[in-house]
Design an enzyme around this catalytic site. Structure first.
Site, PDB file in Angstrom:
ATOM      1  N   LYS A 165       0.859  -1.195   0.000  1.00  0.00           N
ATOM      2  CA  LYS A 165       0.000   0.000   0.000  1.00  0.00           C
ATOM      3  C   LYS A 165       0.892   1.240   0.000  1.00  0.00           C
ATOM      4  CE  LYS A 165      -2.165  -2.480   3.208  1.00  0.00           C
ATOM      5  NZ  LYS A 165      -3.091  -3.013   4.206  1.00  0.00           N
ATOM      6  N   ASP A 200      -5.098  -8.819   9.097  1.00  0.00           N
ATOM      7  CA  ASP A 200      -6.493  -8.345   9.160  1.00  0.00           C
ATOM      8  C   ASP A 200      -7.480  -9.348   8.573  1.00  0.00           C
ATOM      9  OD1 ASP A 200      -5.424  -7.835   6.642  1.00  0.00           O
ATOM     10  OD2 ASP A 200      -6.501  -5.948   6.358  1.00  0.00           O
TER      11      ASP A 200
END
Ligand code: ADP
Ligand code: MG
Length: 465
Positions: A165, A200
């Site tokens: 990211k 996550d």
């Protein structure tokens, strides 16, 4: 008229380079299954790392006590505390706080990032009220949700493989992120033990299972994208440890790094990748996830501005700025269903700085948003389908009988807020599964499942168990 002709030519070219016919999606899903198998064998060239999570049993509902969780995403981080009351009382009380990560910390030093996180956590612990109860003499325990690939050697340790990211921090790769966090907590004078390090996706799977017993996989569609699922331990050749009692192991696929010549990679994708912090990496993620979709739209609009004077004789200077068009703005433009596309017009004025766009230009802009979002959603659905294929939940059992109810937990800001995107994921999944199998498969929004999931895993791996 000449401009129109040139715009039409660019649009046509965009349509064909972003096309995802169902047959192509099936091919992509097959390629993903093959990569999953390679990853599970431990092939060092496998694109999907298929990381072993050390979670071999998911929450049962029996968990109880006070637990904390910290969720470090790509854009935000959240801190959460939950008082668990076992089978009867379930979640007795829960509180959370969300903090956005200051952009300079994403490209700063490891210590600055972890100090910032630990400080926010310490502050949050300071506001713990009477209705949360920690038994006398016990240390507070935390589940750390970490949305970046980490090589784990136990449930509570793992070294960073690479940043993804928008993150690029020197010196963290190869370090144990739990020790980094623990040291930062010590520097804050915070006495807390990290008992679970979870991706996550794994957190979402755990949180999803707590809410619904038929959850078998979790998918994140937020800043980035990834998925985790429950695998049979004996289907993981690279697993050399003892066979877990449950016979299962949660695998973090790290599917964002999938790459294949089957993926419809356009000139816009290639240019964006080339200029990114991690060229050549996370190709599937760059076609699908929230960090990138608005940027792809911007690049296409820029091409239309250059080649067909879409926004007038001069190319708007702001349109030249990378990442100026964010995915939430793209979604707002895409969702504008008014007859004059007023919201879309206002967004173009705000973001690109062009007032008075014609209706035609607005329609073209919305169409581009539609093409980019649809490709992303369809590719994401192919990913979900590939996991269902991997675990044999893509079709009715050949020996007859009914397919068990199969739930996929989905989370992430993109999936949660971008309605046209999420509906397209679901419709495409239904299409890929066919009528019969799709009647047993449920895609379920697991809102902030990863936070509670990490707290639940912290509970089931407590030092006081
Ligand atoms: P993280 O990825 O940090 O864990 P989230 O799951 O909340 O955080 O996802 C945040 C991302 O979701 C944003 O970066 C953005 O790309 C996307 N997003 C958030 N809101 C919207 C929206 N309204 N429409 C489209 N995308 C959105
Ligand atoms: Mg997240």
């Amino acid at each position: 008229a000449e401009r129109r002709r040139r715009a039409a030519a660019v649009i046509e070219e965009v349509e064909s380079s972003l096309a995802t016919p169902t047959a192509l999606l099936r091919g992509i899903a097959d390629a993903m299954v093959a990569e999953m198998e390679r990853g599970l064998r431990g092939d060092i060239h496998a694109q999907l790392k298929m990381l072993i999570s050390y979670v071999d049993s998911l929450p049962t509902g029996d968990e109880h006590g006070l637990f904390y969780a910290l969720d470090l995403g790509g854009t935000n981080f959240r801190v959460l505390r939950v008082q668990l009351g076992g089978k009867e009382k379930r979640v007795v009380k829960q509180q959370y706080e969300e903090v956005s990560i200051p952009p300079h910390l994403m490209v700063g030093t490891s210590m600055e990032l972890f100090d910032f996180i630990a400080a926010a956590l310490a502050k949050f612990v300071g506001t713990e009220g009477e209705d949360f109860q920690l038994p006398e003499g016990r240390q507070r325990e935390l589940g750390f949700t970490f949305s970046f690939p980490a090589n784990q050697t136990s449930i509570s340790s793992g070294t960073l493989i690479k940043w993804t990211k928008g993150f690029s921090i020197n010196g963290t790769v190869g370090e144990d992120v739990v020790s980094e966090l623990s040291r930062a907590m010590e520097r804050q004078g915070l006495d807390m033990k990290v008992t679970a390090l979870v991706n996550d996706t794994v957190g979402t799977l755990a949180g999803g299972r707590y809410m619904d017993n038929d959850v078998v996989a979790a998918v994140i569609l937020g800043t980035g994208t990834n998925a985790a699922y429950v695998e049979h331990a004996n289907a993981i050749p690279k697993w050399t440890g003892l066979l877990p009692k449950s016979g299962n192991m949660v695998i973090n696929t790290e599917w964002g790094s999938f790459k294949s010549n089957k993926l419809p990679l356009s000139e816009y994708d290639k240019a964006m990748d080339f200029e990114s912090l991690n060229p050549g990496e996370q190709i599937y993620e760059k076609m699908i996830s929230g960090m990138y979709l608005g940027e792809i739209v911007r690049r296409i609009l820029l091409k239309l501005a250059h080649e067909a004077s879409l926004f007038g004789d001069v190319v708007p200077p702001k349109l030249e700025l990378p990442f100026i068009l964010r995915t939430p703005d793209m979604a707002a433009m895409h969702h504008d269903s008014s007859h004059d596309l007023k919201t879309l017009g206002a967004k173009l004025k705000d973001i690109v700085g062009v007032a008075d766009t014609s209706l035609e230009v607005r329609y073209i802009t919305r169409h581009i948003c539609d093409l980019v979002a649809e490709r992303a959603a369809r590719l994401a659905a192919a990913g979900v389908y590939s996991i269902l294929k991997k675990i044999g939940r893509d079709k009715v059992p050949s020996g007859g009988g009914k397919m068990p109810r199969t739930v996929v937990a989905l989370d992430g800001g993109l999936y949660e807020h971008y309605k046209k995107f999420s509906s397209c994921v679901e419709a495409t999944l239904t299409d890929l599964l066919g009528e019969e199998a799709s009647s047993s498969v449920v895609a379920k929004l697991a809102n902030d499942g990863s936070g509670i999931g990490a707290a639940l895993l912290a509970a089931s791996h407590s030092q006081y168990q």
